[in-house]
Design an enzyme around this catalytic site. Structure first.
Site, PDB file in Angstrom:
ATOM      1  N   GLU A 104      -8.676 117.104  73.142  1.00 27.79           N
ATOM      2  CA  GLU A 104      -8.310 115.731  72.737  1.00 27.79           C
ATOM      3  C   GLU A 104      -7.018 115.746  71.927  1.00 27.79           C
ATOM      4  O   GLU A 104      -6.922 116.421  70.897  1.00 27.79           O
ATOM      5  CB  GLU A 104      -9.458 115.108  71.933  1.00 27.79           C
ATOM      6  CG  GLU A 104      -9.273 113.616  71.740  1.00 27.79           C
ATOM      7  CD  GLU A 104     -10.474 112.952  71.090  1.00 27.79           C
ATOM      8  OE1 GLU A 104     -11.624 113.358  71.341  1.00 27.79           O
ATOM      9  OE2 GLU A 104     -10.245 112.009  70.297  1.00 27.79           O
ATOM     10  N   LYS A 134     -19.299 111.494  65.995  1.00 28.80           N
ATOM     11  CA  LYS A 134     -18.530 112.103  67.097  1.00 28.80           C
ATOM     12  C   LYS A 134     -17.174 112.562  66.561  1.00 28.80           C
ATOM     13  O   LYS A 134     -16.686 113.646  66.889  1.00 28.80           O
ATOM     14  CB  LYS A 134     -18.373 111.090  68.235  1.00 28.80           C
ATOM     15  CG  LYS A 134     -17.727 111.631  69.492  1.00 28.80           C
ATOM     16  CD  LYS A 134     -16.218 111.597  69.475  1.00 28.80           C
ATOM     17  CE  LYS A 134     -15.638 112.110  70.773  1.00 28.80           C
ATOM     18  NZ  LYS A 134     -14.190 112.283  70.740  1.00 28.80           N
ATOM     19  N   ASP A 144     -21.794 128.654  69.653  1.00 29.25           N
ATOM     20  CA  ASP A 144     -22.432 127.820  70.676  1.00 29.25           C
ATOM     21  C   ASP A 144     -22.383 126.356  70.234  1.00 29.25           C
ATOM     22  O   ASP A 144     -23.189 125.922  69.414  1.00 29.25           O
ATOM     23  CB  ASP A 144     -23.873 128.325  70.844  1.00 29.25           C
ATOM     24  CG  ASP A 144     -24.668 127.554  71.875  1.00 29.25           C
ATOM     25  OD1 ASP A 144     -24.249 126.452  72.252  1.00 29.25           O
ATOM     26  OD2 ASP A 144     -25.722 128.066  72.284  1.00 29.25           O
ATOM     27  N   HIS A 155      -3.237 107.809  67.893  1.00 28.98           N
ATOM     28  CA  HIS A 155      -3.840 108.292  69.130  1.00 28.98           C
ATOM     29  C   HIS A 155      -2.849 108.231  70.280  1.00 28.98           C
ATOM     30  O   HIS A 155      -2.660 109.193  71.004  1.00 28.98           O
ATOM     31  CB  HIS A 155      -5.011 107.361  69.464  1.00 28.98           C
ATOM     32  CG  HIS A 155      -6.288 108.089  69.708  1.00 28.98           C
ATOM     33  ND1 HIS A 155      -6.999 108.685  68.705  1.00 28.98           N
ATOM     34  CD2 HIS A 155      -6.974 108.290  70.844  1.00 28.98           C
ATOM     35  CE1 HIS A 155      -8.067 109.228  69.205  1.00 28.98           C
ATOM     36  NE2 HIS A 155      -8.085 109.015  70.507  1.00 28.98           N
TER      37      HIS A 155
HETATM   38  C1  MEV Z   1     -12.297 109.727  68.682  1.00 23.49           C
HETATM   39  O1  MEV Z   1     -12.386 110.963  69.346  1.00 23.49           O
HETATM   40  C2  MEV Z   1     -13.050 109.780  67.385  1.00 23.49           C
HETATM   41  C3  MEV Z   1     -13.116 108.455  66.606  1.00 23.49           C
HETATM   42  O2  MEV Z   1     -13.632 107.428  67.440  1.00 23.49           O
HETATM   43  C4  MEV Z   1     -14.001 108.710  65.421  1.00 23.49           C
HETATM   44  C5  MEV Z   1     -14.327 107.456  64.620  1.00 23.49           C
HETATM   45  O3  MEV Z   1     -14.348 106.343  65.190  1.00 23.49           O
HETATM   46  O4  MEV Z   1     -14.619 107.623  63.421  1.00 23.49           O
HETATM   47  C6  MEV Z   1     -11.737 108.019  66.194  1.00 23.49           C
END
Ligand code: MEV
Length: 434
Positions: free
Chosen positions: A85, A275, A291, A388
């Protein structure tokens, strides 16, 4: 639909590839070239990778990046991160730099206990089972003495074995629930070997002296490790949060905390929030040959341990002090498994100055906290897309096979313009028209 194939694993690597090309690809030459392009020219290195798994046909690359300037317990680290990413490593590096100027990260391992279970059924009286278990428990330790010898010499081994009655939840179902200390090893093989030895001894002893039928179902470690916990935190007076992109620290701290509080009570947000944390943790886990599926499963179970899925990070503001922390279960190893096999894993561990499993737990937790700090900081200030899409710009340029000159021109152009997919496409088209 292709015909099923038998004996596939017995074919040579080339035969496997030819079967795939014949079965699935219209342009066989292009597919063959692609597969071979990713082979390593060093035959020994390629063979090493071929043998990690079955039916290897080629290599699948992921970038290995590094995030420098992580001050953890007053020691500076450059953290290796394997991830696809585009914005993750940049975000980690930015967060590391931000906290470097504010005392760095503090991390602490709270516990290191691993768990494994022998699952079995029994149709007799629980009291008989209990007496039998107490009587033969020492034999379970003896049965594993060959396996545990070297681990014990280093201070680890089996901590305890308990009998658990689960028959109220599932008819006739019981467990041997064992706890382990596996030191610098993740310990999966050690634990599973011990469990299988327990099961064998338990079954054969039961056949001789336990009334009723006892059936072994399975023996396996648990990836849920709520007592293998690490905590990492950052803190500073609110006024010190002021920076290039935080002009109003009071407001920033309040909004930031609000975002964390939302993730604490709202599972839809908590999943995305966590995430983002795992973006950092998985990248370190993968780079260090651990792992990541085991870590993911255990972490998400921990996030729902109180019955509702919640945030893994927390924030407080007390007497003008901003504090942000994570508490997370991480069963990691720095010996065994891939750690001494994969050259880039060895490289990553050397870069981390040969950490113990505890050190690595701290480093991974910090990477997760830093990643979450960067994400929530962006989300509550500029929004996530700005950073991003800036990072994604290169992916779009590569999709359009931009030349180095085109890349240079467009990167300059998008320093001052908002990056969107359509804006970049338009810019490439305009440039090419010129
Ligand atoms: C993207 O990989 C992760 C985010 O969505 C985490 C978040 O929203 O805190 C930017």
């Amino acid at each position: 639909m292709p015909n099923a194939i038998s004996g596939f694993s017995k074919l040579s690597k080339s035969e496997k590839i030819e079967w795939l090309l014949d079965t699935y690809f219209s342009d066989k030459e292009a597919a063959r070239t692609l597969v071979k392009q990713y082979w390593n020219t060093d035959k020994k290195l390629q063979k090493l990778h071929d043998e990690f798994i079955e039916n290897t046909i080629t290599n699948y690359y992921l970038p290995l990046g590094v995030a420098p300037n992580f001050l953890i317990n007053d020691k500076l680290y450059t953290i290796p991160m394997a991830i696809e990413e585009s914005s993750v490593v940049a975000a980690a590096s930015k967060a590391a730099k931000f906290w470097l100027d504010r005392g760095g990260f503090k991390a602490e391992v709270l516990s290191t206990e691993k768990i494994g279970q022998v699952h079995f059924t029994y149709n007799g009286d629980f009291k008989d089972l209990q007496c039998f278990f107490e009587r033969i428990k020492p034999k379970l330790f003896t049965a594993t003495s060959d396996i545990t010898k070297s681990m014990e010499r280093r201070g680890g081994g089996i901590l305890d074995i308990e009998l658990k009655n689960k028959s109220q939840d599932l008819a006739h179902y019981y467990q041997l629930h064992a706890t382990f200390e596996t030191l610098d090893a993740m310990g999966a093989n050690f634990i599973n070997s011990c469990l299988e030895a327990f099961a064998k001894t338990f079954k054969s002893e039961a056949e001789q002296s336990l009334p009723g039928d006892l059936e072994m179902v399975m023996s396996i470690l648990s990836n849920y490790v709520p007592n293998c916990l690490v905590k990492a935190e950052v803190s500073c007076p609110i006024s010190e949060l002021r920076s290039k992109d935080i002009s109003d620290p009071e407001r920033f701290a309040k909004n930031f905390k609000q975002a964390i509080n939302i993730a604490e009570i709202e599972p839809y947000r908590a999943v995305t929030h966590n995430k983002g944390i795992m973006n950092g943790i998985d990248a370190v886990v993968l780079a260090t040959g651990n792992d990541f599926r085991a870590v993911e499963a255990g972490v998400h179970a921990y996030a729902s341990k109180d019955g509702t899925y919640t945030s893994l990070t927390h924030c407080s503001i007390d007497d003008g002090l901003f504090k942000f922390w994570i508490e997370i279960p991480l069963a990691l190893g720095t010996v065994g498994g891939l750690t001494s096999l994969h050259p880039l894993v060895k490289f990553s561990l050397e870069m981390l100055e040969k950490p113990s499993a505890k050190d690595l737990m701290q480093i991974a937790a910090v990477a997760g906290l830093a990643q979450n700090f960067a994400a929530v900081k962006s989300l509550t200030t500029t929004g996530i897309q700005e950073g991003h899409m800036k990072m994604h710009l290169m992916n779009i340029l590569n999709q359009f096979e931009a030349t180095p000159q085109e890349k240079h021109r467009l990167i300059e152009q998008f320093k001052t313009n908002v990056v969107t997919h359509s804006a970049v496409v338009e810019a490439i088209e305009n440039l090419r028209k010129d």
